[in-house]
Scaffold this active site. Structure first.
Site, PDB file in Angstrom:
ATOM      1  N   ARG A  18       0.829  -1.218   0.000  1.00  0.00           N
ATOM      2  CA  ARG A  18       0.000   0.000   0.000  1.00  0.00           C
ATOM      3  C   ARG A  18       0.855   1.257   0.000  1.00  0.00           C
ATOM      4  NH1 ARG A  18      -3.820  -0.556   4.923  1.00  0.00           N
ATOM      5  NH2 ARG A  18      -1.879  -1.401   5.737  1.00  0.00           N
ATOM      6  N   ASN A  36      -6.371  -2.583   1.963  1.00  0.00           N
ATOM      7  CA  ASN A  36      -6.384  -4.035   2.046  1.00  0.00           C
ATOM      8  C   ASN A  36      -7.827  -4.535   2.011  1.00  0.00           C
ATOM      9  OD1 ASN A  36      -3.599  -4.326   2.263  1.00  0.00           O
ATOM     10  ND2 ASN A  36      -3.616  -4.420   4.489  1.00  0.00           N
TER      11      ASN A  36
END
Length: 91
Positions: A18, A36
């Site tokens: 990320r 996520n």
């Protein structure tokens, strides 16, 4: 402007994916978010210039240095929300 949802599947959680995606998107001048998913994938909403979005999609094929990407699914998104930056959403 192009807007897509990108689902990245593989070993992509717990490997800095990320954060690296955020840095890449910011470098490309894109807005949106990365988060996520419960199925251990990562979801990216990216919007911006066509070539920049395509470059982010290509980057997702390998992702962060520790990631192991098995597939990348892309779909056009026609929602009209506007994002002013690119953020990491904590799940």
């Amino acid at each position: 402007m192009k807007r897509v949802l990108i689902k990245v599947i593989g070993e992509v959680q717990g490997v800095g994916f990320r954060r690296y995606a955020q840095l890449k998107a910011q470098a490309l001048g894109l807005t949106g978010y990365v988060t996520n998913q419960d199925d251990l994938s990562v979801l990216i909403l990216a919007q911006g210039a066509y070539p920049a979005v395509d470059q982010l999609i290509a980057w997702c094929e390998h992702g962060s240095p520790m990631a192991s990407v098995s597939s990348v699914l892309v779909e056009e998104d026609d929602a009209d929300e506007i994002y002013l930056d690119f953020s990491v959403i904590q799940s």
